[in-house]
Write an enzyme that holds these catalytic residues in place. Sequence first.
Site, PDB file in Angstrom:
ATOM      1  CD  GLU A 433      -2.808   1.313   2.378  1.00 56.43           C
ATOM      2  OE1 GLU A 433      -3.595   2.286   2.444  1.00 56.43           O
ATOM      3  OE2 GLU A 433      -2.774   0.395   3.230  1.00 56.43           O
ATOM      4  CG  ASN A 492      -5.195   4.963   0.462  1.00 60.06           C
ATOM      5  OD1 ASN A 492      -6.155   4.347   0.898  1.00 60.06           O
ATOM      6  ND2 ASN A 492      -3.938   4.618   0.739  1.00 60.06           N
ATOM      7  CD  GLU A 524      -6.169   0.624  -0.064  1.00 61.82           C
ATOM      8  OE1 GLU A 524      -6.395   1.468   0.835  1.00 61.82           O
ATOM      9  OE2 GLU A 524      -5.412  -0.345   0.098  1.00 61.82           O
ATOM     10  CG  ASP A 553      -8.893   2.000   3.254  1.00 63.39           C
ATOM     11  OD1 ASP A 553      -8.763   0.972   3.941  1.00 63.39           O
ATOM     12  OD2 ASP A 553      -8.139   2.984   3.353  1.00 63.39           O
ATOM     13  CD  GLU A 610      -6.698  -0.945   5.967  1.00 68.18           C
ATOM     14  OE1 GLU A 610      -5.901  -0.237   5.341  1.00 68.18           O
ATOM     15  OE2 GLU A 610      -7.831  -0.558   6.317  1.00 68.18           O
TER      16      GLU A 610
END
Length: 665
Positions: A433, A492, A524, A553, A610
Amino acid sequence: MDNLASIGRTRFAAAIHEVQTRVLMAGQPSTLAFNTLIVVSVTLLTIAVGDGFYAILGWAAAVLTTIAFRAALQVWLRKRQLPAMAPQFCLRAIGIGALCSGLAWAVLPFVIADFEGTGADAYVYLIMMGISGGAVIRGIGCAYPSLAFAVPVQLAILVSLLRTGGTVDLVLAANVVAFTVILVRSSIDAERVFVGNELGKLEATSLAGSLSRANRDIQQSNSQLEVVASRDSLTGLPNRTRFAETLAHTIDVEREPACLLLLDVDRFKTINDTLGHGAGDAVLKEVARRLHAAAGETGLIARLGGDEFAILVTGEDAVSRAAVLADRILDVSRQPVALAGTALSIGLSIGLAGYPDHAASAGELLACADMALYAAKERGRRRVQEFEPTMKSRADRQRLIEQDLEAAIDQSRLEVWFQPQVRLDTGEITGFEALLRWFHPQLGVISPPEVVEAAQALHLAERLTEFVADRACRLLSRLAGLGLPAATVALNVSPNEFALYSVADMLERVTNAHAIDPRLLEIEITEEAILDADGAGEQLKRLETAGYKLAVDDFGMGHSSLAYLVSLKVDRLKIDRSFVTGVSETRANQELITALVGLGQALSIEIVVEGVESAGDAATLKSLGCRIAQGYHFARPMPVEALDAWLDVRRDRPGKRKARHLSVA
């Protein structure tokens, strides 16, 4: 001659003509005297070079006759007082006299024996062009008389040159044409400027008279105008100007203790957009009425503009009395507003700041109250928020962030770190990520949400996300060489960005530049984005069609629709860390994660957990059916420079076989 029509003002035409006549007649004596001198000079010069005695004397007599005629004409016009009585007639008469002189001058090249305009007689052309230019300059206020003299002279030069027909003559003829055009345009432009200036004077004089007459009316209604200027036309409350004056006098002059309440109507734009501006106006009037009813004589109420109101409370205990008033206002604001037969619920958010407790001047007090109002809206709306010193430090911090962000992007002072994602059963690395990092030289670590908020405020959101996407693609281009050809990198994207620019176009631009397979880049998004069909729906479909992986997410924290998850073909759901931390000891979270894993299996959506921070949590999650995880237990986010070394450590760990997918277990 008369370009007043082009100006569009005919009521001053006679006055303008009179001014033009007066200016021309004032300059006539010197003009005619100079013209006489030039005629005599040309005559003597021409006779001296032997260009014909009698022809030149005849020409000189003709020109001097026209000069005498013009002088007599001027005397006659003055005696008859025509400049004031018939100025337009005078302009025509002066123009006719100028034309006569111009025609007489035009004959000159044709009366000189064996005339050589480009040879020994070139001085004639120079004198004729000079006297034409002088006529235009002298007649700057009115084009007609000037051009009546100058144009025939210029045409005579042109005809004389064309009659000879040599190459040099033709070139000179072209220059004469250009010079003539310049003279004509200059004369017309000069008259336009002159008329404009005179018109301005006349209008100013007329305006002065009008102002004098209107002054009495203004004085009579002055008190009424002052009231109108200081009142809001919709609500009748004092407006921003009146309020600012009162606030400044109270704080900066009188130094009187005071408290300022800033209020605005929650989601007022929605009322305007859905019910119309008429409904919005009705709501504002009702809010003003309720504020007046709640405050009474406690303080000065004003509408600052839009849906923003202010109340100034002064005197001892101003802050405590204002706080009580704010609570009372919140109570009355909760009552629905009757509008077109329906009951409309509204809400108010209130920011409170006091002098001298929170600010040292009127400007500071207003800023502090505004920060408190912003905090009230940020913390849930429909509440009162008193100013806190930390608000100013946060505002200063945000200002500094916004001040330096663009340069940080341009100079690559931002960093992108990467956190591995691993399989719980085998320990294989499945991806990374991408996480934004900014170590500010004065503020230290800037959190990603702060950076994103500043970027959106400065319209830099696209450049910021493109910066992160570029770094993600750079890593993807290296992963095959690191033994991770199938590993993905997650990026993201804030929900707001879909409304600010085309995320799909930006990603296509970046992946094409690095020759990256879109299937290796994971986008995401949060649950808000998939629910925003208008703002993000179309772009998400484009991303899906292009082959990008889509991940939701912080799943479980919002209100995702299963229909949207299926229709968008979401690839991954990332379970929020709040459900993961300490899961080995929390039965409720275990049951929730089991349900989410089952949902993922039913929809063929991969579940990623996560925030895994302990071996116990990792083991529990594995037993619950979770396949992929990330968190401090496996690896912290790291800069790309540290990634190679971290992979080498895993590759060389004793007892671990080398594999196509490197293990972190």
